[in-house]
Design an enzyme around this catalytic site. Structure first.
Site, short mmCIF file in Angstrom:
data_model
loop_
_atom_site.label_atom_id
_atom_site.label_comp_id
_atom_site.label_asym_id
_atom_site.label_seq_id
_atom_site.Cartn_x
_atom_site.Cartn_y
_atom_site.Cartn_z
N LYS A 182 -3.31 -14.96 -5.21
CA LYS A 182 -4.01 -14.44 -4.05
C LYS A 182 -3.38 -15.05 -2.80
CE LYS A 182 -7.25 -15.34 -1.17
NZ LYS A 182 -6.80 -14.83 0.14
N GLU A 189 -3.37 -28.88 -3.33
CA GLU A 189 -2.51 -29.44 -2.28
C GLU A 189 -3.20 -29.14 -0.96
OE1 GLU A 189 -0.10 -31.30 -2.74
OE2 GLU A 189 0.61 -30.86 -4.75
N CYS A 245 1.23 -28.73 6.79
CA CYS A 245 0.37 -29.78 6.24
C CYS A 245 0.98 -31.16 6.40
CB CYS A 245 0.10 -29.50 4.77
SG CYS A 245 1.62 -29.29 3.83
N GLU A 270 -7.20 -32.74 11.51
CA GLU A 270 -6.00 -31.91 11.34
C GLU A 270 -6.12 -30.72 12.29
OE1 GLU A 270 -5.51 -29.50 7.79
OE2 GLU A 270 -3.42 -30.13 7.67
#
Ligand code: TAP
Length: 500
Positions: free
Chosen positions: A192, A268, A303, A403
């Protein structure tokens, strides 16, 4: 590789571009059962590129059933490893042959600079699949040192059906990172993609089929996280979720697993990565260019972006002066399809607004804005934000902890090594870190003390396929991407006792 990256080649290719915008299930492109679609936009213009099939739980179920049938029939896991290798290598070759087309798709739907897509993302995708393919007939199983009247073999077997749920920031690369180890170990996969970036993934699946991957082995169900993503997470016949995305959604997959069949979950996740610069560094120009690359590569939608510059107070101003000179010279923002530019658009308006929200709150809190700090190129209709640096950021400020996933760098000065380590480790994340020092003892001591899955010393490195990638703490769970270590969570260990 026949493609070259020129403006003319890009223009010619775009004229002939066809979007694959249906689900890819059991070797065929099919609409969603509901007939529903959703638009995918070009973030550099705000215009709709195409409508994509919006898969729901029914489509996910069909894809999982196709994958299970293929797995049980052994059309993939039952091949000799050398045969799987040959097909996967053809797959990698086809990705290389379609490098420009895939780079354009990636740039159009994600707003990424075409040069990065063409020179990094697409070659990395092909290389990951090729490298994994090469391991097919080179890794051996084991025989345990048991008593002499028995033989106990310890073999790695495929899990079965893998659900790969992916983010939008490196769409093709993330597909490669999941498909490489999943396929070479004999699994069947349901992917997906992020709803914002389905097009390159669908084309890659088609190329895999053309290379000879049998029907049902590789399926793609575009759709929303809350429908297609959740349906994969909750499906009782999925054996592993291989997820890359935010820590918040990663948690959801652990809940889905716990609520259903205890499927394996490999996550992750996010990062708030420090770049620590010690006072002994002699080459500030090199440090400056690497700090900028780490913070602003892929517009900071990365990331492992080094979004915190933890720098010794004695050299901070000299380093920042050099960074500002280089930023002005080397980091131009504009049309992602311009091969000369390094910065494109952010992925969507909502995300741009979120990034600008962090910037506005930092300004309102009185933090020192050195450069950037605003939306730019608004007249294009695209979602561009100027690369932004805040100086003298307290370590507990919002932009030092959260973040942001945009081009925003927080500069946090320190006075002692202990303080630098404490700041570096002072988040819930532990994905990546950089350390700059000319002193070997400092390097040894500090690289050990920094709690992160990857520490790059005197370089800005994403690593390569031979090294595992993943995070400590809330940056990761359940396994690593890349390298042969990735094979571990795509396989079960089977012990077989044979009495002699
Ligand atoms: P997310 O919002 O977490 O989305 C990731 C995927 O999960 C998308 O396909 C998303 O679908 C789906 N999803 C969303 N909500 C879901 C739900 N309730 N149930 C099931 N699936 C759901 O992340 P993102 O915004 O695409 O990517 C940014 C994040 O990814 C950042 O935190 C970044 O650090 C992380 N990231 C990590 C790495 C590594 S290697 N650690 C690499 C790249 C990115 P939709 O597209 O429909 O939302």
């Amino acid at each position: 590789m026949t493609d070259t990256l020129t403006r003319d080649a890009i223009a010619q290719k775009i004229k002939r571009l066809e979007y694959r915008n249906l689900a890819f299930i059991d070797g065929q492109f099919v609409p969603a059962r509901s007939g529903k679609t959703f638009p995918t936009l070009n973030p550099a213009t705000g215009e709709v590129l195409t409508e994509v099939a919006a898969c729901g739980s029914e489509d996910v179920d069909l894809a999982v059933q196709a994958a299970r049938r293929a797995f049980n029939a052994g059309v993939w896991s039952g091949l000799a490893p050398a045969e799987r290798k040959a097909i996967m290598k053809r797959f990698a070759d086809l990705i290389d042959e379609h490098r420009l087309e895939l780079a354009i798709l990636e740039s159009l739907e994600a707003g990424k600079p075409i040069g990065e897509c063409f020179n990094v993302d697409i070659p990395d995708t092909a290389n990951t699949i090729r490298w994994n393919a090469e391991t097919a007939d080179k890794l051996y199983d084991a025989v345990a040192p048991t008593a002499p009247d028995v033989v106990a073999t310890v073999r790695r077997e495929p899990l079965g059906v893998v659900g790969a749920v992916l983010p939008w920031n490196f769409p093709a690369m993330m597909v490669g990172w999941k498909l490489g180890p999943a396929l070479v170990t004999g699994n069947c996969v349901v992917v997906k993609p992020a709803q914002l970036t389905s097009l390159s993934t669908l084309r890659i699946a088609e190329l895999g089929h053309k290379a000879g991957i049998p029907a049902g082995v590789l399926n793609v169900v575009p759709g929303l996280g809350s429908t297609a993503g959740q349906a994969i997470g909750m499906h009782p016949d999925v054996d592993l979720i291989a997820f890359t995305g935010s820590t918040a959604v990663g948690r959801r997959f652990l809940e889905y697993s716990a609520a259903t069949n205890l499927k394996r979950v490999a996550l992750e996740l996010g990062g708030k990565n420090p770049q620590v610069v010690m006072p002994d560094v002699s080459d500030l120009k090199t440090v400056a260019s690497n700090v900028l690359a780490s913070a602003f590569w892929n517009m900071g939608e990365n990331c492992s972006a080094g979004s915190r510059l933890v720098v010794h107070r004695s050299i901070k101003d000299a380093l920042l002066d050099e960074m500002l000179v280089q930023l002005e010279a080397d980091w131009k923002t504009g049309d992602p399809l311009d091969p000369e530019l390094r910065l494109g658009a952010l992925i969507q308006k909502d995300h741009m607004d979120k990034v600008l929200g962090f910037i506005d709150r930092a300004k309102a809190a009185g933090l020192t804005l050195l450069t950037g700090g605003e939306r730019i190129l608004e007249e294009t209709g695209g979602y561009f934000v100027a690369p932004t640096i805040f100086d003298e950021v307290p370590r507990d400020a919002e932009i030092a902890r959260e973040e942001i996933f945009g081009p925003v760098l927080a500069v946090i000065p320190f006075d002692t090594e202990e303080e630098a380590i404490a700041i570096a480790n002072d988040t819930c994340y532990g994905l990546a870190a950089s350390l700059w020092s000319d002193d070997i003892s400092t390097v040894h001591r500090m690289s050990k003390a920094i709690r992160a899955g990857t520490v790059s010393v005197n370089c800005f490195s994403e690593g390569d396929i031979t090294t595992p990638f993943g995070g400590y703490k809330q940056s990761g769970f359940g396994g690593r991407d890349k390298s042969v270590y990735a094979h571990e969570h795509y396989t079960e260990l089977k012990t077989t006792w044979i009495k002699l």
